[in-house]
Design a protein around this motif. Structure first.
Motif, PDB file in Angstrom:
ATOM      1  N   ASP A 478     -78.486 -16.318 -13.322  1.00 12.42           N
ATOM      2  CA  ASP A 478     -79.661 -15.179 -13.288  1.00 12.42           C
ATOM      3  C   ASP A 478     -81.438 -15.374 -12.910  1.00 12.42           C
ATOM      4  N   ASP A 479     -82.134 -14.722 -11.951  1.00  7.56           N
ATOM      5  CA  ASP A 479     -83.225 -15.089 -12.463  1.00  7.56           C
ATOM      6  C   ASP A 479     -83.792 -15.956 -11.336  1.00  7.56           C
ATOM      7  N   PHE A 480     -82.685 -16.420 -10.882  1.00 10.33           N
ATOM      8  CA  PHE A 480     -83.411 -18.339 -10.208  1.00 10.33           C
ATOM      9  C   PHE A 480     -84.290 -18.193  -9.713  1.00 10.33           C
ATOM     10  N   GLY A 481     -85.252 -19.273 -10.209  1.00 11.04           N
ATOM     11  CA  GLY A 481     -86.356 -19.465  -9.541  1.00 11.04           C
ATOM     12  C   GLY A 481     -87.459 -19.114 -10.733  1.00 11.04           C
ATOM     13  N   ILE A 497     -72.062 -18.234  -8.766  1.00 14.92           N
ATOM     14  CA  ILE A 497     -73.170 -17.601  -8.788  1.00 14.92           C
ATOM     15  C   ILE A 497     -74.457 -17.595  -8.142  1.00 14.92           C
ATOM     16  N   LEU A 498     -75.380 -17.433  -7.316  1.00 16.06           N
ATOM     17  CA  LEU A 498     -76.404 -17.766  -8.072  1.00 16.06           C
ATOM     18  C   LEU A 498     -77.455 -16.999  -7.245  1.00 16.06           C
ATOM     19  N   LYS A 499     -78.253 -16.391  -8.495  1.00 12.15           N
ATOM     20  CA  LYS A 499     -78.805 -14.630  -8.258  1.00 12.15           C
ATOM     21  C   LYS A 499     -80.782 -15.241  -7.609  1.00 12.15           C
ATOM     22  N   LEU A 500     -81.057 -14.655  -6.433  1.00 10.33           N
ATOM     23  CA  LEU A 500     -82.881 -15.380  -6.550  1.00 10.33           C
ATOM     24  C   LEU A 500     -83.071 -13.922  -7.042  1.00 10.33           C
ATOM     25  N   ASP A 501     -84.377 -14.378  -7.743  1.00 11.50           N
ATOM     26  CA  ASP A 501     -84.958 -13.629  -8.361  1.00 11.50           C
ATOM     27  C   ASP A 501     -85.887 -12.332  -7.231  1.00 11.50           C
ATOM     28  N   ALA A 502     -85.462 -11.493  -7.385  1.00 12.02           N
ATOM     29  CA  ALA A 502     -86.804 -10.159  -7.153  1.00 12.02           C
ATOM     30  C   ALA A 502     -88.351 -10.950  -6.445  1.00 12.02           C
ATOM     31  N   SER A 503     -88.575 -11.712  -7.222  1.00 12.93           N
ATOM     32  CA  SER A 503     -89.943 -11.901  -6.648  1.00 12.93           C
ATOM     33  C   SER A 503     -89.882 -13.334  -5.818  1.00 12.93           C
ATOM     34  N   PHE A 504     -89.274 -13.235  -5.208  1.00 14.49           N
ATOM     35  CA  PHE A 504     -89.408 -14.405  -4.425  1.00 14.49           C
ATOM     36  C   PHE A 504     -89.102 -13.641  -3.069  1.00 14.49           C
ATOM     37  N   ILE A 505     -88.217 -12.912  -3.368  1.00 13.40           N
ATOM     38  CA  ILE A 505     -87.683 -11.464  -1.967  1.00 13.40           C
ATOM     39  C   ILE A 505     -88.542 -10.743  -1.564  1.00 13.40           C
ATOM     40  N   PHE A 530     -72.295 -21.811  -3.560  1.00 10.08           N
ATOM     41  CA  PHE A 530     -72.477 -21.243  -4.373  1.00 10.08           C
ATOM     42  C   PHE A 530     -72.779 -20.371  -3.726  1.00 10.08           C
ATOM     43  N   GLN A 531     -71.967 -18.691  -4.231  1.00 12.32           N
ATOM     44  CA  GLN A 531     -72.330 -17.284  -3.677  1.00 12.32           C
ATOM     45  C   GLN A 531     -73.556 -17.210  -4.046  1.00 12.32           C
ATOM     46  N   VAL A 532     -74.623 -16.132  -2.579  1.00 10.66           N
ATOM     47  CA  VAL A 532     -75.488 -16.319  -3.514  1.00 10.66           C
ATOM     48  C   VAL A 532     -76.091 -14.738  -3.150  1.00 10.66           C
ATOM     49  N   VAL A 533     -76.771 -14.298  -4.228  1.00 10.41           N
ATOM     50  CA  VAL A 533     -77.052 -13.126  -4.467  1.00 10.41           C
ATOM     51  C   VAL A 533     -78.972 -12.419  -4.394  1.00 10.41           C
ATOM     52  N   ALA A 534     -79.012 -11.752  -3.463  1.00 11.07           N
ATOM     53  CA  ALA A 534     -80.240 -11.688  -3.138  1.00 11.07           C
ATOM     54  C   ALA A 534     -80.953 -10.408  -4.206  1.00 11.07           C
ATOM     55  N   GLU A 535     -81.414 -10.039  -5.284  1.00 13.30           N
ATOM     56  CA  GLU A 535     -81.987  -9.135  -6.450  1.00 13.30           C
ATOM     57  C   GLU A 535     -83.279  -8.360  -5.676  1.00 13.30           C
ATOM     58  N   GLY A 536     -83.377  -7.084  -6.215  1.00 14.15           N
ATOM     59  CA  GLY A 536     -84.706  -6.667  -5.638  1.00 14.15           C
ATOM     60  C   GLY A 536     -85.051  -6.384  -4.170  1.00 14.15           C
ATOM     61  N   GLY A 550     -78.436 -16.340   6.103  1.00 10.15           N
ATOM     62  CA  GLY A 550     -77.097 -17.200   5.145  1.00 10.15           C
ATOM     63  C   GLY A 550     -77.108 -16.614   3.707  1.00 10.15           C
ATOM     64  N   CYS A 551     -77.254 -15.231   3.180  1.00 12.31           N
ATOM     65  CA  CYS A 551     -77.209 -14.762   2.211  1.00 12.31           C
ATOM     66  C   CYS A 551     -75.682 -14.778   2.187  1.00 12.31           C
ATOM     67  N   HIS A 552     -75.648 -13.955   0.998  1.00 13.00           N
ATOM     68  CA  HIS A 552     -73.977 -13.382   0.748  1.00 13.00           C
ATOM     69  C   HIS A 552     -73.908 -11.640   0.356  1.00 13.00           C
ATOM     70  N   VAL A 553     -74.529 -11.658  -0.791  1.00 12.34           N
ATOM     71  CA  VAL A 553     -74.588 -10.692  -1.115  1.00 12.34           C
ATOM     72  C   VAL A 553     -76.053  -9.375  -1.401  1.00 12.34           C
ATOM     73  N   VAL A 554     -76.373  -8.896  -1.211  1.00  8.95           N
ATOM     74  CA  VAL A 554     -77.698  -8.876  -2.074  1.00  8.95           C
ATOM     75  C   VAL A 554     -77.628  -6.985  -3.063  1.00  8.95           C
ATOM     76  N   GLN A 555     -78.301  -6.776  -3.383  1.00  9.88           N
ATOM     77  CA  GLN A 555     -78.668  -6.131  -4.870  1.00  9.88           C
ATOM     78  C   GLN A 555     -80.319  -5.428  -4.762  1.00  9.88           C
ATOM     79  N   GLY A 556     -80.133  -3.903  -4.764  1.00 12.42           N
ATOM     80  CA  GLY A 556     -81.793  -3.439  -4.453  1.00 12.42           C
ATOM     81  C   GLY A 556     -81.990  -2.851  -4.267  1.00 12.42           C
ATOM     82  N   TYR A 557     -83.030  -1.274  -4.800  1.00  8.04           N
ATOM     83  CA  TYR A 557     -83.183  -0.157  -3.437  1.00  8.04           C
ATOM     84  C   TYR A 557     -82.788   0.801  -3.198  1.00  8.04           C
TER      85      TYR A 557
END
Ligand code: C2E
Ligand code: CA
Ligand code: CA
Length: 599
Positions: A478-481, A497-505, A530-536, A550-557
Motif C-alpha cells: 500500500d501507499d507505494f512511493g 499487488i502494488l498500490k501507487l500512492d495517491a500523491s503521485f497520481i 505485479f498488478q498495479v493499482v493506482a489510488e486517488g 498500462g496500469c491495471h486497476v484504478v481506485q478513487g473518487y
C-alpha cells in the motif's frame, strides 16, 4: 481526563506538589491583635496536640510541638494583605503585657509574595522562590487572589522526603557548626533575647561544667517552643531554660544520613535537631532549612538523572493517557461505533468492478464522524489495532462472502493490515480462521500492507507472506512511493499487488516529473509481474493516462467514494444510481463483475 493528565505530569520529581500545600492556613484580619494571633496559634496547637500519637507524646518532654504553619496570614475581604510569622511573634513576645494593644496591621510584613496555585507545578518551583526571597512561608493563591493554601519549608520538606534519596547524604555535610548556646540556669528571657538578636531559630542548652571546646549538649530550645510558652502566659524572666528545654531521647549523629534527620524531624515535629558526637559532646545543629536547601535537584542528581526522571514521568503520563484512550476505543467498539465502508476498484482491461477496499469508519454520538487518520494511529499506539483489525478482517470477509452469495459474483476484498498486527504470532492463523468462519475463499482476499510495515518487520514478513499466499491470499504493498523502500528492494518479498500512492497520481497528467515516476514504476512492476493499482484517481485525464501507461486497476473518487453497505446493495441492482463518482455509467457484466462505460 485533561485534569487527570496534568496532575500526573506535574507529579514529577519531588512528588505531587499539591501534597505540599497546607490547605486553609490560619487567617486574621489586620485589625486583630498580636494577642489574637497568639490565641489562634494556641487553639491550633491544642488541635495538633490532640492528633498526636501516644508515642509522640512520650518523646516530647516539654509537650511542645510547633505550629504546623508557623505563621498567620493577614487577610481582608478575601485578599492577602500581610503575614506574621513565628519569628515575628517571638520577637513581639518580649514586649511584656502589651500584646492586646498591638494590631497586626502595625507589625505584619507587607506586601507578601504569593504563588498562584496553577504555577505550583513542581516542589522546586516553590523551593527556589523561597530560597531566592529568603522566606519560609509561601501563600498559595487562587486566581482571584484568595490565599487558600500555604507552602512552608516544613511542608516542602515533608513532601521532598518521599521523593528524594536523602539517605545518600550525611548529616555532617550540612550541619551548622557555629551553634549559639545557653546554660540551663539562664532565664528564658535571656535565651529568647539571644534568639532575637541573632535571628536564629534555636539555641542549644549545654552543661556549663563541661569543657568549652567540647560542650556537652543537654537540650534545645527553638522559637516555636518559646511561642507556645508565651501562650501559656509564663513570665520569661522567672522561668529557667532548664525548666522548659526539650531533651530529645532520639539523637542525631554526624555520620547519620539525612534520611534519619528528615525522619526524626517528622516524628518529633521539630524544625531543629542538635547533633552530638558519641561521647555526648555537641557537634552542631541541623535545621529544617539546612535540610531543604541542600536538596537542590541539580546537586542531588545531576542533569542527566533529572532528565531521566522527567522522561520517566512523561512516559508514565503517556501510558496513563494511552490507557484512557484505549479504554475510549474499547468502549466505542462495544457500542458498535465502528463500521466498514467499501470503495470500488475499477479493472481497466474490461472496465469492470471486481474488487473493493474495506475502510474503517467511526461514528461517535458525541464527536460525529472520526476519520481513520485520527483513530488508527491511536489504535496502533495502544495495541487496540489488533482487536479492531481482527474484527475488520472478519467483517470484510463476511460481507464479501454474503455479496457473492447473493449476486453470484466473485468480488474480492482488500483489507488494510497494520504493522502491529503483522508482529502478532497468531496473525496467519487469525486470517485463516476468518476465512473459514465466513466461507470466503482465500483467492478473494487481499491484504494491504504499507512498505514501512514491511521494512519494520523484514524478517517475519517474508515467511508470513509465503504462508498466506499458499492459501491463495494476495498481498498488496500500500501507499507505494511514500516509504523508504525501492522497488528493487521490495522484489525480495513475494507480493502480488502494488498500490501507487495517491500523491503521485494527483494531477500527474500535468506534472512531467510525477508522470515519469509513475511510468517507470508501472513498467518495472510489469516486468516483475505485479498488478498495479493506482489510488486517488480523481479525473478522467488521470484515468486515461494510467490506462495508456498500462496500469491495471484504478481506485478513487472518479470511480466512486467509499460506499456504505446499503449503497452497495443498490449498486448490484442499479449500478448507475449507486455510482457516486462523477455520475459515469456503470453496468453489470456477465462475467461476474460490474461494468463501467468508458469515459
Ligand atoms: P489507505 O489504505 O491509503 O486508503 C485510501 C484512502 O484514500 C481512504 O481514506 C480513501 O477514502 C481515500 N481515497 C479514496 N479515493 C480517493 C480519492 O480519489 N481522493 C482522495 N483524496 N482520497 C481518496 P480513509 O478511508 O480516510 O483511510 C485513511 C487510511 O486509514 C487508509 O489509507 C488506511 O491507511 C487507514 N485505514 C482505513 N481502514 C483501515 C483498517 O481497517 N485497518 C488499518 N490498519 N488501517 C485502515
Ligand atoms: Ca489501503
Ligand atoms: Ca493507500
Amino acid at each position: 481526563m485533561g485534569r487527570d493528565t496534568s496532575d500526573f505530569v506535574s507529579a514529577s520529581i519531588g512528588g505531587d506538589p499539591h501534597h505540599a500545600i497546607l490547605e486553609s492556613p490560619p487567617q486574621l484580619s489586620p485589625s486583630a491583635t498580636v494577642a489574637d494571633a497568639l490565641a489562634l496559634i494556641r487553639s491550633r496547637l491544642d488541635c495538633s496536640l490532640d492528633s498526636r500519637t501516644p508515642e509522640e507524646s512520650t518523646v516530647l518532654t516539654a509537650s511542645i510541638i510547633p505550629l504546623d504553619s508557623g505563621c498567620v496570614l493577614v487577610t481582608e475581604n478575601h485578599r492577602l494583605l500581610g503575614i506574621i510569622t513565628e519569628r515575628d511573634l517571638v520577637r513581639l513576645s518580649l514586649q511584656e503585657g502589651h500584646l492586646e494593644t498591638i494590631l497586626l496591621s502595625q507589625v505584619m510584613t507587607a506586601p507578601v509574595l504569593g504563588l498562584q496555585r496553577s504555577e505550583f507545578t513542581n516542589i522546586f518551583v516553590a523551593l527556589n522562590l523561597m530560597k531566592r526571597q529568603k522566606i519560609r512561608h509561601l501563600p498559595i493563591l487562587e486566581p482571584d487572589g484568595f490565599p487558600s493554601g500555604l507552602a512552608t519549608i516544613s511542608s516542602l520538606r515533608r513532601q521532598l522526603g518521599h521523593g528524594f534519596f536523602l539517605r545518600f547524604r550525611l548529616v555532617h555535610e550540612i550541619m551548622t557548626l557555629q551553634v549559639v548556646t545557653v546554660s540551663p540556669h539562664d532565664s528564658l528571657a535571656v535565651a529568647v533575647q539571644r534568639l532575637c538578636n541573632r535571628l536564629i531559630g534555636s539555641v542549644v542548652v549545654v552543661d556549663p561544667a563541661s569543657p568549652s571546646d567540647s560542650p556537652v549538649a543537654l537540650g534545645i530550645l527553638a522559637e516555636g517552643d518559646v511561642l507556645q510558652l508565651r501562650t501559656l502566659g509564663l513570665d520569661f524572666s522567672l522561668v529557667t531554660v532548664g525548666d522548659v528545654m526539650s531533651t530529645p531521647h532520639l539523637l542525631l549523629h554526624p555520620e547519620d544520613t539525612l534520611g534519619r534527620a528528615h525522619e526524626l524531624m517528622s516524628r518529633l515535629h521539630v524544625k531543629h535537631l542538635m547533633v552530638t558526637n558519641s561521647d555526648g559532646s555537641l557537634a552542631g545543629i541541623v535545621s529544617e532549612g539546612d535540610l531543604v536547601s541542600m536538596l537542590d535537584p541539580i546537586d542531588l542528581y545531576g542533569i542527566t538523572e533529572i532528565l531521566q526522571q522527567q522522561v520517566q514521568t512523561l512516559r508514565e503520563a503517556r501510558d496513563h493517557l494511552l490507557s484512557h484512550r484505549r479504554l475510549d476505543l474499547e468502549m466505542a467498539f462495544q457500542k458498535s461505533e465502528f463500521r466498514l465502508v467499501y470503495q470500488p476498484q475499477l479493472q481497466l482491461s474490461d472496465s469492470s468492478i471486481r474488487s473493493s477496499e474495506a475502510l474503517l469508519r467511526r461514528h461517535s454520538p458525541k464527536h460525529g464522524t472520526i476519520p481513520p487518520a485520527e483513530f488508527i494511529p491511536l489504535a496502533e499506539q495502544t495495541d487496540f489495532i489488533c482487536d479492531l483489525g481482527k474484527w475488520a478482517l472478519e467483517q470484510a470477509c463476511r460481507q464479501t462472502a454474503e455479496w457473492n452469495q447473493q449476486s453470484k459474483r466473485d468480488l474480492s476484498t482488500a483489507v488494510n493490515v497494520s504493522s502491529i498486527q503483522l508482529q502478532r504470532s497468531d496473525f496467519v492463523s487469525q486470517t485463516l480462521d476468518a476465512l473459514e468462519r465466513t466461507g470466503l475463499e482465500g483467492r478473494l482476499l487481499k491484504l494491504e500492507l504499507t512498505e514501512s510495515a514491511l521494512v519494520e518487520n523484514i524478517t517475519i514478513a517474508a515467511d508470513i507472506f509465503l504462508e498466506l499466499q499458499s492459501h491463495g491470499i494476495q498481498i498488496a504493498i500500500d501507499d507505494f512511493g511514500t516509504g523508504y523502500a525501492s522497488l528493487a528492494y521490495l522484489q525480495h518479498f513475494s507480493f502480488d499487488i502494488l498500490k501507487l500512492d495517491a500523491s503521485f497520481i494527483s494531477g500527474f497528467d500535468r506534472k512531467p516529473k510525477n508522470q515519469a515516476i509513475v511510468k517507470n514504476v508501472i513498467e518495472l512492476a510489469q516486468t516483475l509481474h505485479f498488478q498495479v493499482v493506482a489510488e486517488g484517481v480523481e479525473s478522467t485525464a488521470e484515468l486515461e493516462l494510467l490506462r495508456q501507461l498500462g496500469c491495471h486497476v484504478v481506485q478513487g473518487y472518479l470511480i466512486s467514494r467509499p460506499l456504505e453497505v446499503v449503497d452497495w446493495s443498490g449498486f448490484w441492482q442499479h449500478p448507475h444510481a449507486a455510482d457516486q463518482g462523477n455520475g459515469r455509467a456503470v453496468s453489470s457484466t456477465a462475467s461476474g463483475g460490474i461494468h463501467m462505460a468508458s469515459p
